[in-house]
Write a protein that holds these residues in place. Structure first.
Motif, PDB file in Angstrom:
ATOM      1  N   ILE A  63       1.197  -1.358  -0.041  1.00 10.83           N
ATOM      2  CA  ILE A  63       0.124  -0.059  -0.009  1.00 10.83           C
ATOM      3  C   ILE A  63       0.792   1.402   0.125  1.00 10.83           C
ATOM      4  O   ILE A  63       0.591   2.286   0.171  1.00 10.83           O
ATOM      5  N   ALA A  66       0.144   4.370  -2.374  1.00 10.94           N
ATOM      6  CA  ALA A  66      -1.275   5.013  -2.134  1.00 10.94           C
ATOM      7  C   ALA A  66      -1.039   5.699  -0.743  1.00 10.94           C
ATOM      8  O   ALA A  66      -1.667   6.860  -0.688  1.00 10.94           O
ATOM      9  N   GLU A  69       0.828   8.904  -1.955  1.00 14.55           N
ATOM     10  CA  GLU A  69      -0.037  10.053  -2.669  1.00 14.55           C
ATOM     11  C   GLU A  69      -1.141  10.804  -1.470  1.00 14.55           C
ATOM     12  O   GLU A  69      -0.998  12.013  -1.532  1.00 14.55           O
ATOM     13  N   ILE A 175      -8.849   1.630   2.763  1.00 17.26           N
ATOM     14  CA  ILE A 175      -8.095   1.437   1.678  1.00 17.26           C
ATOM     15  C   ILE A 175      -7.311   0.141   1.887  1.00 17.26           C
ATOM     16  O   ILE A 175      -6.509   0.268   3.079  1.00 17.26           O
ATOM     17  N   ASP A 177      -5.821  -3.585   0.004  1.00 14.83           N
ATOM     18  CA  ASP A 177      -5.761  -4.363  -1.237  1.00 14.83           C
ATOM     19  C   ASP A 177      -5.893  -5.782  -0.888  1.00 14.83           C
ATOM     20  O   ASP A 177      -5.879  -6.684  -1.860  1.00 14.83           O
ATOM     21  N   ILE A 215      -7.160  -1.504  -3.988  1.00 14.77           N
ATOM     22  CA  ILE A 215      -5.964  -1.652  -4.851  1.00 14.77           C
ATOM     23  C   ILE A 215      -5.768  -3.192  -5.476  1.00 14.77           C
ATOM     24  O   ILE A 215      -5.473  -3.812  -4.345  1.00 14.77           O
ATOM     25  N   GLY A 250      -1.269   1.424  -6.845  1.00 14.91           N
ATOM     26  CA  GLY A 250      -1.727   2.193  -5.787  1.00 14.91           C
ATOM     27  C   GLY A 250      -1.971   3.617  -6.426  1.00 14.91           C
ATOM     28  O   GLY A 250      -2.628   4.618  -5.568  1.00 14.91           O
ATOM     29  N   SER A 251      -1.445   4.158  -7.646  1.00 16.12           N
ATOM     30  CA  SER A 251      -1.833   5.502  -8.321  1.00 16.12           C
ATOM     31  C   SER A 251      -3.131   5.629  -8.356  1.00 16.12           C
ATOM     32  O   SER A 251      -4.106   4.705  -8.796  1.00 16.12           O
ATOM     33  N   ALA A 253      -5.017   6.971  -5.789  1.00  9.37           N
ATOM     34  CA  ALA A 253      -5.469   6.935  -4.226  1.00  9.37           C
ATOM     35  C   ALA A 253      -6.058   8.394  -3.753  1.00  9.37           C
ATOM     36  O   ALA A 253      -7.322   8.691  -3.334  1.00  9.37           O
TER      37      ALA A 253
END
Length: 270
Positions: A63, A66, A69, A175, A177, A215, A250-251, A253
Motif C-alpha cells: 500500500i 497509495a 499519494e 483503503i 488490497d 487496490i 496504488g496510483s 489514491a
C-alpha cells in the motif's frame, strides 16, 4: 486549488452474493436515513453539512504508493474537507495489518487548524511495511471505528477509539488490497465474510457510510482474487458509500479520496 482528475473505475461488476445485492437494493430504494435529532443538517453554505471523516488504512508494504499519494496531497484533501463542510469537521485515522493502531481518535479539537495538524502528524507517521500477502484486519479496523472500541486486553489494538459519530455526513474510508481476515491472517467466508457484512450493518444503523478504495495488487499472480473486490464493493453497497478501484500500483489514491469527500461519502441514488 488544483483539480484532481483521472479517477479510474473498474469495467464490469464483480459478482456479489444475491443476499447482499438484495439488501443493497432495498437500501437504495429507501434512500439515506434521516439524521437523528440534534445532528446538524447540510446548510449554511456547507454542501455536506458538518463532517466526521475517518480513514481505515492498510499499512502493509503493497500500500506504500497509495499512502505516499495521500501524504503528498494531504493539504489539498483537507482543504476540500473544509470546503464541503464550511469548516465544521472532525478527523480520525486507524491503521492496520493483522493488528490495529488508533492513530487519531475522532474527538473534538480546538478548531480546524488543530485538527488538520493532528491528522497530518498521524498520517506522516504511517509506514508501509510487512504484510506477507495474507488477509489483513480490515474488518476489525472498521469495527473499531464503527463501534468505538478500546484497545488492550485480548484485542490486538493499540489505542482507543471513541466512536462519537454525530456529524451530518459520517464518512468512513477503507483503503486496502486484501481480504478481511480478523486477527488470524486467514479468510473464511462463513466467519470473516459474515463479520464484514455485520460491520457494514452496524455502520448503516449508525448512519455511517463506508467508502472502499480497492487496490488490485496480487503479488506474482496474473489476476486479482475477485473476492476482494466483492467484499469491498459490498461495504459500499450496503451502507450507501462509494466503491472505487484504483490502479494496481496504488496510483489514484488521492483522486479517489477527493471524489469521496466531494460526494459527502454517499453514492447518489437516482
Amino acid at each position: 486549488m488544483r483539480r484532481f482528475s483521472g479517477i479510474r473505475h473498474p469495467r464490469g461488476s464483480p459478482l456479489i452474493p444475491a443476499g447482499l445485492l438484495a439488501l443493497s437494493m432495498v437500501f437504495a430504494l429507501c434512500g439515506p436515513t434521516a439524521a437523528p435529532a440534534g445532528v446538524e443538517k447540510p446548510g449554511d453554505g456547507a454542501r455536506c453539512g458538518s463532517v466526521d471523516l475517518v480513514f481505515a488504512i492498510d499499512k502493509t508494504y503493497s500500500i506504500g504508493r497509495a499512502i505516499g499519494e495521500a501524504k503528498a496531497e494531504v493539504r489539498r484533501l483537507l482543504d476540500r474537507v473544509a470546503d464541503v463542510s464550511a469548516g465544521r469537521y472532525r478527523l480520525g485515522l486507524i491503521s492496520f495489518r493483522d493488528d490495529i493502531d488508533v492513530d487519531l481518535d475522532l474527538v473534538d479539537g480546538e478548531g480546524p487548524e488543530a485538527a488538520d495538524e493532528l491528522f497530518r502528524r498521524a498520517l506522516f507517521r504511517l509506514r508501509a511495511e510487512g504484510g506477507g500477502g495474507g488477509p489483513e484486519a480490515s474488518d476489525e479496523a472498521l469495527r473499531t471505528a464503527v463501534e468505538g472500541l478500546a484497545g488492550g486486553g485480548a484485542r490486538p489494538q493499540r489505542g482507543d477509539f471513541s466512536g462519537d459519530w454525530r456529524a451530518a455526513s459520517r464518512i468512513l474510508v477503507l483503503i486496502t488490497d486484501n481480504l478481511p481476515g480478523g486477527f488470524d491472517d486467514l479468510f473464511v467466508e462463513a466467519v470473516d465474510g459474515a463479520n464484514a457484512r455485520a460491520v457494514a450493518g452496524a455502520a448503516l444503523a449508525r448512519d455511517i457510510r463506508i467508502s472502499a478504495i480497492y487496490i488490485p495488487t496480487d503479488g506474482n499472480q496474473p489476476t486479482p482474487d475477485p473476492r476482494k473486490a466483492e467484499v469491498m464493493r459490498a461495504y459500499a453497497l450496503l451502507t450507501g458509500g462509494l466503491f472505487i478501484q484504483i490502479q494496481r500500483s496504488g496510483s489514484g489514491a488521492a483522486e479517489a479520496i477527493a471524489e469521496i469527500i466531494e460526494a459527502c461519502g454517499a453514492k447518489t441514488v437516482s
